[in-house]
Write a protein that holds these residues in place. Structure first.
Motif, PDB file in Angstrom:
ATOM      1  N   ARG A   9     -58.409  -4.354   1.137  1.00 31.76           N
ATOM      2  CA  ARG A   9     -58.372  -2.898   1.011  1.00 31.76           C
ATOM      3  C   ARG A   9     -59.574  -2.374   0.234  1.00 31.76           C
ATOM      4  N   SER A  10     -60.106  -1.227   0.648  1.00 32.19           N
ATOM      5  CA  SER A  10     -61.290  -0.670   0.006  1.00 32.19           C
ATOM      6  C   SER A  10     -61.001  -0.258  -1.432  1.00 32.19           C
ATOM      7  N   VAL A  11     -61.946  -0.579  -2.302  1.00 34.07           N
ATOM      8  CA  VAL A  11     -61.808  -0.311  -3.738  1.00 34.07           C
ATOM      9  C   VAL A  11     -63.195   0.025  -4.267  1.00 34.07           C
ATOM     10  N   ALA A  41     -65.641   0.720   3.436  1.00 32.61           N
ATOM     11  CA  ALA A  41     -64.543   1.693   3.477  1.00 32.61           C
ATOM     12  C   ALA A  41     -64.020   1.833   4.907  1.00 32.61           C
ATOM     13  N   SER A  83     -61.786  -1.050   6.086  1.00 31.73           N
ATOM     14  CA  SER A  83     -60.446  -0.897   5.522  1.00 31.73           C
ATOM     15  C   SER A  83     -59.651   0.207   6.225  1.00 31.73           C
ATOM     16  N   GLU A 137     -56.168  -0.074   8.407  1.00 31.07           N
ATOM     17  CA  GLU A 137     -54.935   0.636   8.038  1.00 31.07           C
ATOM     18  C   GLU A 137     -54.464   1.606   9.111  1.00 31.07           C
ATOM     19  N   ARG A 192     -56.123   4.282  10.222  1.00 29.06           N
ATOM     20  CA  ARG A 192     -56.439   5.674   9.888  1.00 29.06           C
ATOM     21  C   ARG A 192     -57.493   6.272  10.815  1.00 29.06           C
ATOM     22  N   GLN A 229     -60.685  13.970  12.603  1.00 32.48           N
ATOM     23  CA  GLN A 229     -60.172  14.557  11.366  1.00 32.48           C
ATOM     24  C   GLN A 229     -59.660  13.483  10.410  1.00 32.48           C
ATOM     25  N   ALA A 234     -60.265  10.092   5.587  1.00 33.96           N
ATOM     26  CA  ALA A 234     -60.231   8.752   4.992  1.00 33.96           C
ATOM     27  C   ALA A 234     -61.569   8.358   4.378  1.00 33.96           C
TER      28      ALA A 234
END
Ligand SMILES: Cc1cc2nc3c(=O)[nH]c(=O)nc-3n(C[C@H](O)[C@H](O)[C@H](O)COP(=O)(O)OP(=O)(O)OC[C@H]3O[C@@H](n4cnc5c(N)ncnc54)[C@H](O)[C@@H]3O)c2cc1C
Ligand code: FES
Ligand code: FES
Lengths: 275, 163
Positions: free
Chosen positions: B61-63, B115, B118, B122, B124, B129, B134
């Protein structure tokens, strides 16, 4: 931008974390996602001597149904709440609010417990927990206790937590598809709310929580009472800022914030959500 | 407290390799990646969790690695831009950024790409949009975002088709 030196312990259980906090008193601080604590430590506004990392404690990020409540572990991340199919079904207001915190990266680190414990009146989740009449489950050297969210926030960045107590769980009623609305007003997508309003119609006649309308997260008690008495939405919304004490800053004057609260409540009552 | 200048020995798994690093607990993940492991593909922009240039993956996951202590990475799987391509073969997201001209100066690009990996994972990347929403934690001063969004949508389509 590096914080000043500190000692670091990684707790493997809630009990171990509590013991470490008890042992080191006011000089120690828990760290969960670190997305409120690290920014202020980097600016050197905070300089705890010991960080007790909660991140390695297993089984504290649960999202589950218990009777007519949802029980949420303190280490559940904002993105866990946002993307949980169960939570979206059982308490859609909470899942929606979690999805409006910061950006994806922030939501991958920040935790529910950290957001609740930090006590920032401009945070989103606490206002939703007020609207939902949530219960904060706290653990400490004296054992577990529960605190209704209305008694949890005692001042700006101050809560009912003792320095060696932890938030371990949040309990919220299962609202299902009862009407709700969340309005977060900000200039840019990544900003914190200038003002936010959370509205949940059930249980009872409804709860309304306010973001950034005073030194703590607030309940719009007068508006709630009007709602219970059957007033029409316009009359209810007109009471949104009663007994609040918003500050004036670069984002807006107190009058501007009061105006926003009234407008945002009227939108939230109509079930309109910001995205 | 005398222990506050202590150093700790950390086993940090980055790009599938476990490194033993001796460091102070206050060291940020981004600094450890860049200064100690020499992984300078991860950029440091704002240092205040705003720009996204330092984005890496932690457990997929992006962090933002400027807002995470390296010690918080213990027992986790950290992945940086260096690990994305398979030899000379670009990752579908990297290839899409190239194909769609999703970069100009390239400073934001490692963070944008990580990003995007990730957010696609997920689910997204459903439409323009949602991609814009995201990616709001990643700033680009050059492109105007249009081609970045196109690249993410194109990569998402390709990754979905391969599933
Ligand atoms: C750039 C940026 C933008 C943001 N935007 C928003 C926003 O729009 N809306 C919003 O609501 N928030 C926002 N946040 C804050 C974010 O939601 C934080 O993640 C959250 O407020 C704190 O959670 P954490 O797990 O990161 O806590 P930490 O930073 O780890 O801890 C915060 C405080 O709580 C204490 N603490 C943590 N966990 C516990 C626990 N279980 N029990 C007792 N005490 C505990 C710590 O000791 C510390 O004092 C933003 C943060 C950043 C950096
Ligand atoms: S350098 Fe980390 S977000 Fe900008
Ligand atoms: S390509 Fe230059 S900042 Fe994005």
């Amino acid at each position: 931008m590096t914080p000043v030196p500190f000692a670091y312990r990684r707790a493997t259980s809630v009990q171990e974390a509590i013991s470490l906090l008890t042992e080191h008193g006011e000089e120690a601080k828990a760290i969960a996602g670190g997305h409120s604590l690290l920014p202020i430590m980097k600016l050197r506004f905070a300089a705890p001597e010991l960080l007790v990392d909660l991140g390695g404690i297993p089984d504290l990020d649960h999202i589950r149904v218990e009777g007519d409540e949802m029980v949420l572990g303190a280490l559940a991340r904002h993105s866990d709440l946002e993307l949980s199919a169960l939570l979206r079904e059982e308490v859609p207001l909470l899942a929606h609010t979690a999805g409006l915190v910061g950006d994806c990266q922030i939501r991958h680190r920040g935790t529910l417990g950290g957001s609740v414990a930090h006590g920032d009146p401009s945070a989103d989740l606490p206002a939703t927990l007020v609207a939902l009449r949530a219960t904060v489950v706290v653990d400490g050297p004296g054992g577990r206790r529960t605190v209704p969210v209305d008694h949890f926030y005692t001042g700006f960045l101050e809560t009912a937590l003792a320095p060696d107590e932890l938030v371990v769980e949040l309990r919220v009623p299962r609202t299902g598809d009862a009407p709700w609305g969340y309005q977060k007003f900000r200039r840019r997508g990544i900003d914190w709310a200038i003002v936010g309003v959370a509205y949940q119609s059930e249980p009872g006649a409804g709860g309304i929580g306010l973001v950034n309308m005073g030194p703590t997260t607030l309940r719009a008690a007068a508006a709630e009472e009007a709602l219970r008495a059957g007033a029409d939405p316009a009359q209810v919304a007109a009471l949104a800022d009663q007994d609040t004490a918003p500050v004036g800053d670069a984002s807006g004057s107190p009058e501007y914030r009061r105006h926003l609260a009234r407008v945002l409540l009227s939108r939230a009552l109509a079930g309109r959500n910001s995205s | 407290m005398t222990e506050s200048t202590e150093t700790v020995t950390l086993d940090l798994t980055v790009n599938g390799r476990t490194h033993q690093v001796e460091l102070e607990p206050r060291e940020l993940l981004v600094d450890v990646l860049r200064e100690r492991l020499g992984l300078t593909g991860t950029n440091l922009g704002c240092e205040t969790t705003s720009c996204g240039a330092c984005t890496v993956l932690v457990d997929g996951r992006s962090v933002k690695s400027c807002t995470m202590l390296a010690v918080q990475g213990q027992g986790r799987d950290v992945r940086t831009i260096e690990d994305l391509a398979d030899g000379e073969v670009l990752h579908p997201v990297q290839a899409a950024f190239q194909r769609c001209h999703g970069l100009q100066c390239g400073f934001c690009t490692p963070g944008m790409v990580m990003a995007s990996v990730s957010l696609i994972d997920e689910g997204r990347a459903t439409d323009e949009q949602s991609v814009r929403a995201a990616l709001k934690g990643n700033l680009c001063r050059c492109t105007g975002y249009q081609n970045i969004v196109a690249a993410v949508l194109s990569a998402a389509q390709e990754i979905e088709a391969d599933r």
